[in-house]
Enzyme design. Sequence first.
Site, PDB file in Angstrom:
ATOM      1  N   LYS A  10      16.964  20.978  48.150  1.00  0.00           N
ATOM      2  CA  LYS A  10      16.302  20.406  49.462  1.00  0.00           C
ATOM      3  C   LYS A  10      17.125  20.105  50.503  1.00  0.00           C
ATOM      4  O   LYS A  10      18.540  19.952  50.335  1.00  0.00           O
ATOM      5  CB  LYS A  10      15.471  19.090  48.941  1.00  0.00           C
ATOM      6  CG  LYS A  10      14.425  19.483  47.919  1.00  0.00           C
ATOM      7  CD  LYS A  10      13.588  17.931  47.583  1.00  0.00           C
ATOM      8  CE  LYS A  10      12.645  18.398  46.498  1.00  0.00           C
ATOM      9  NZ  LYS A  10      11.751  17.011  46.152  1.00  0.00           N
ATOM     10  N   TYR A  50       2.790  20.957  49.122  1.00  0.00           N
ATOM     11  CA  TYR A  50       2.698  19.623  48.447  1.00  0.00           C
ATOM     12  C   TYR A  50       1.234  19.066  48.416  1.00  0.00           C
ATOM     13  O   TYR A  50       0.903  17.823  48.334  1.00  0.00           O
ATOM     14  CB  TYR A  50       3.655  18.611  48.875  1.00  0.00           C
ATOM     15  CG  TYR A  50       5.044  18.615  48.376  1.00  0.00           C
ATOM     16  CD1 TYR A  50       5.410  18.721  47.052  1.00  0.00           C
ATOM     17  CD2 TYR A  50       6.327  18.774  49.332  1.00  0.00           C
ATOM     18  CE1 TYR A  50       6.903  18.780  46.549  1.00  0.00           C
ATOM     19  CE2 TYR A  50       7.481  19.118  48.763  1.00  0.00           C
ATOM     20  CZ  TYR A  50       7.902  18.922  47.617  1.00  0.00           C
ATOM     21  OH  TYR A  50       8.948  19.038  47.253  1.00  0.00           O
ATOM     22  N   ASN A 113      15.276  13.673  46.503  1.00  0.00           N
ATOM     23  CA  ASN A 113      15.900  13.954  45.122  1.00  0.00           C
ATOM     24  C   ASN A 113      16.352  15.235  45.146  1.00  0.00           C
ATOM     25  O   ASN A 113      16.630  15.713  43.983  1.00  0.00           O
ATOM     26  CB  ASN A 113      14.887  13.636  44.268  1.00  0.00           C
ATOM     27  CG  ASN A 113      13.608  14.645  44.308  1.00  0.00           C
ATOM     28  OD1 ASN A 113      13.680  15.479  45.213  1.00  0.00           O
ATOM     29  ND2 ASN A 113      12.680  14.521  43.158  1.00  0.00           N
ATOM     30  N   HIS A 116      13.818  20.699  43.678  1.00  0.00           N
ATOM     31  CA  HIS A 116      12.338  20.850  43.268  1.00  0.00           C
ATOM     32  C   HIS A 116      12.522  21.963  42.201  1.00  0.00           C
ATOM     33  O   HIS A 116      13.109  22.911  42.132  1.00  0.00           O
ATOM     34  CB  HIS A 116      11.598  21.257  44.404  1.00  0.00           C
ATOM     35  CG  HIS A 116      10.096  21.653  43.704  1.00  0.00           C
ATOM     36  ND1 HIS A 116       9.237  20.812  43.409  1.00  0.00           N
ATOM     37  CD2 HIS A 116       9.645  22.931  43.356  1.00  0.00           C
ATOM     38  CE1 HIS A 116       8.101  21.554  42.724  1.00  0.00           C
ATOM     39  NE2 HIS A 116       8.443  22.795  42.842  1.00  0.00           N
ATOM     40  N   GLU A 127       3.572  28.528  43.039  1.00  0.00           N
ATOM     41  CA  GLU A 127       4.804  28.179  43.892  1.00  0.00           C
ATOM     42  C   GLU A 127       5.512  29.462  44.307  1.00  0.00           C
ATOM     43  O   GLU A 127       5.939  29.621  45.410  1.00  0.00           O
ATOM     44  CB  GLU A 127       5.676  26.923  43.332  1.00  0.00           C
ATOM     45  CG  GLU A 127       5.040  25.795  43.344  1.00  0.00           C
ATOM     46  CD  GLU A 127       5.771  24.587  42.659  1.00  0.00           C
ATOM     47  OE1 GLU A 127       4.995  23.562  42.387  1.00  0.00           O
ATOM     48  OE2 GLU A 127       6.750  24.758  42.182  1.00  0.00           O
TER      49      GLU A 127
HETATM   50  P1  CMP Z   1       9.378  17.221  43.534  1.00  0.00           P
HETATM   51  O1  CMP Z   1       9.753  17.936  42.333  1.00  0.00           O
HETATM   52  O2  CMP Z   1       9.675  18.277  44.796  1.00  0.00           O
HETATM   53  O3  CMP Z   1       7.693  17.152  43.410  1.00  0.00           O
HETATM   54  C1  CMP Z   1       7.078  16.210  44.263  1.00  0.00           C
HETATM   55  C2  CMP Z   1       8.005  15.408  45.114  1.00  0.00           C
HETATM   56  O4  CMP Z   1       7.517  14.177  45.665  1.00  0.00           O
HETATM   57  C3  CMP Z   1       9.100  15.156  44.270  1.00  0.00           C
HETATM   58  O5  CMP Z   1      10.054  16.041  43.886  1.00  0.00           O
HETATM   59  C4  CMP Z   1       9.736  13.723  45.049  1.00  0.00           C
HETATM   60  O6  CMP Z   1      10.562  14.483  46.427  1.00  0.00           O
HETATM   61  C5  CMP Z   1       8.468  13.177  45.722  1.00  0.00           C
HETATM   62  N1  CMP Z   1       8.045  12.001  45.185  1.00  0.00           N
HETATM   63  C6  CMP Z   1       7.533  11.987  43.781  1.00  0.00           C
HETATM   64  N2  CMP Z   1       7.165  10.592  43.403  1.00  0.00           N
HETATM   65  C7  CMP Z   1       7.591   9.995  44.693  1.00  0.00           C
HETATM   66  C8  CMP Z   1       7.535   8.619  44.686  1.00  0.00           C
HETATM   67  N3  CMP Z   1       7.014   7.720  43.865  1.00  0.00           N
HETATM   68  N4  CMP Z   1       7.990   8.191  46.154  1.00  0.00           N
HETATM   69  C9  CMP Z   1       8.552   8.992  47.087  1.00  0.00           C
HETATM   70  N5  CMP Z   1       8.829  10.532  46.737  1.00  0.00           N
HETATM   71  C10 CMP Z   1       8.344  10.777  45.710  1.00  0.00           C
END
Ligand code: CMP
Length: 138
Positions: A10, A50, A113, A116, A127
């Site tokens: 990311k 998403y 984070n 993914h 995906e």
């Molecule tokens: P990802 O694995 O890309 O899949 C969904 C994404 O949503 C996740 O990683 C985070 O980047 C985001 N995400 C999931 N839960 C939360 C949350 N509670 N608050 C903010 N972002 C979230």
Amino acid sequence: MIERTLSIVKPDAVAKHGIGKVLARIEEGGLEVVAGRFLRITRAEAEGFYGVHRERPFFNDLCTFMTSGPVFVSVLEGENAIARYREILGATDPAKAAPGTVRALFATDIEKNAAHGSDAPETARIEIGFFFPGCELV
Ligand code: CMP
């Protein structure tokens, strides 16, 4: 079982020069990179990718973050690749990610984070098709 999974490094991890370090963990972790693209995701692509999170309170912010800079998208292949890559990444919330995992090293918070990984075979298939449509993977 040999599986494929979609990885996205990311914008936060790309900005921290983390692409190579994530790829090293993938390769050292026994997975093969079988396709890759470096690109900037459009708003429409982020909202589509998403889409399952459309009703969640973090949806808008998440799409803004995912379009804030370039990402490195790749397809990984190997034994139990989906679960294996999720182990390499660590928990979605970096506060809960095991030491040494990608998210423990590069993530800022649960939204930013670092990377993914697909969560199941059916989502992996969708995906992968999203970023590599009709593409013959090596
Ligand atoms: P990802 O694995 O890309 O899949 C969904 C994404 O949503 C996740 O990683 C985070 O980047 C985001 N995400 C999931 N839960 C939360 C949350 N509670 N608050 C903010 N972002 C979230």
